[in-house]
Design an enzyme around this catalytic site. Structure first.
Site, PDB file in Angstrom:
ATOM      1  N   SER A 127      90.219  46.030  37.912  1.00 10.41           N
ATOM      2  CA  SER A 127      90.864  45.247  38.965  1.00 10.41           C
ATOM      3  C   SER A 127      90.104  43.971  39.304  1.00 10.41           C
ATOM      4  O   SER A 127      90.717  42.956  39.655  1.00 10.41           O
ATOM      5  CB  SER A 127      91.063  46.102  40.220  1.00 10.41           C
ATOM      6  OG  SER A 127      89.844  46.699  40.617  1.00 10.41           O
ATOM      7  N   HIS A 168      86.991  43.229  43.916  1.00 18.12           N
ATOM      8  CA  HIS A 168      88.194  42.411  44.034  1.00 18.12           C
ATOM      9  C   HIS A 168      87.853  40.998  44.507  1.00 18.12           C
ATOM     10  O   HIS A 168      88.323  40.008  43.929  1.00 18.12           O
ATOM     11  CB  HIS A 168      89.180  43.050  45.005  1.00 18.12           C
ATOM     12  CG  HIS A 168      89.733  44.349  44.523  1.00 18.12           C
ATOM     13  ND1 HIS A 168      90.550  45.146  45.300  1.00 18.12           N
ATOM     14  CD2 HIS A 168      89.582  45.009  43.341  1.00 18.12           C
ATOM     15  CE1 HIS A 168      90.876  46.234  44.615  1.00 18.12           C
ATOM     16  NE2 HIS A 168      90.307  46.163  43.429  1.00 18.12           N
TER      17      HIS A 168
END
Length: 321
Positions: free
Chosen positions: A234, A291
């Protein structure tokens, strides 16, 4: 494989994505590059035998305009869904064809080697985690930022294994995935975004961006949260989003772009990760550091690369004038 060679050029205003899909379905190994200074998109091929077929398609376009690409794309999809003669899948011409089109997988490997490799390794990391849940996972333990199967008293720093020379741990956590939704979501997004970058800008750009953003996102996650078990693609996915976002801001006519609602959705999801909302529905903690590190590194990478491209384009124009 022989070297790439330029086959034909199109105006920068043409949307070549349907043409790209059609060429892929036809088994033609290719890639596109953009020459901003000349206002062109260049189609590169590997096999000289494909030139004649591509020229026939270009001749169709000269008669009907770029809209022919949309019709080619739709007709190709229709032929796959409703096969006739000896083409397509299912039973045709008295014999059955395989349910899995292995030839298409091989074409993807040759045309998108970085994207295919990262998605495959991400899936492998998911299975390694599942195997490790039943006991000690020695292979999985080599992929984590620091050893997980270790007595707590022996782990005095999140950087302990890195300081011992195990520098691969800076990157390898990106391949670890904890459940099906985790690996499916990350791999699907990497497949969608990675192929765009690899098709238009090449494998080296995608690989460099993935390595840099993977390391930086892992470092921020470890520095922020300390000793913890984390992983996933991610962080790199957010870097790809940030990179493409900057590119389409600085090059609005570029085909390297994604829908604005997709960017907004992922940024909102990023922001919600810092609230209790996501953890109420998720089975694990969200890697907010990864992230955030990913999107920041992608934005910086994309801003610098796209601005340098604009600067070189202006310099070329000035020299030509």
């Amino acid at each position: 494989m022989s070297a790439w060679f330029a086959a034909v050029a199109f105006p920068l205003s043409y949307d070549l994505m349907p043409f790209d899909r059609y060429l892929t379905q036809e088994g033609i190994i290719h890639r596109f590059t953009e020459e901003q200074t000349k206002g062109l998109q260049v189609l590169w091929l590997v096999d000289p035998e494909d030139v004649e077929k591509v020229k026939q398609l270009v001749d169709l376009m000269s008669d009907d305009g770029p809209e022919v690409f949309d019709r080619l794309d739709r007709s190709s999809e229709t032929s796959m869904m409703n096969p006739s003669g000896n083409s397509g899948s299912g039973i045709s011409g008295g014999r059955s064809t395989p349910m899995i089109d292995w030839a298409s997988y091989w074409r993807d490997i040759r045309q998108f080697p970085v994207t295919v490799s990262f998605v495959s390794l991400g899936i492998l990391g998911f299975f390694l985690f599942k195997l490790a849940q039943s006991g000690t996972g020695p292979i999985l333990n080599l992929l984590t930022f620091h050893e997980v199967i270790i007595a707590q008293k022996d782990l005095v720093s999140v950087y302990q294994d890195l300081q011992n020379g195990e520098l691969w741990r800076l990157f390898t956590p990106v391949f670890i995935h904890f459940d099906f939704m985790h690996v499916a979501f990350n791999c699907a997004l990497f497949w969608f975004l990675g192929r765009k970058i690899e098709l238009i800008q090449g494998s080296s750009v995608l690989l460099s961006l993935s390595i840099v953003s993977g390391v930086l996102s892992n470092l921020l996650q470890a520095s922020w949260y300390g000793i913890a078990f984390f992983g996933g693609l991610s962080g790199i996915v957010y870097a790809l989003v940030g990179y493409i976002w900057m590119w389409q801001i600085n090059h609005p006519r570029s085909n390297l772009c994604i829908p604005l609602p997709m960017i907004i959705f992922l940024l909102v999801f990023l922001a919600l990760g810092f609230t209790p909302i996501i953890t109420l529905f998720a089975s694990a903690e969200v890697a907010n550091g990864a992230h955030l590190g990913g999107v920041i590194s992608g934005i910086i990478f994309g801003f610098i690369h796209s601005r340098l491209n604009r600067s070189s384009s202006r310099e070329t124009n000035d020299s030509n004038n």
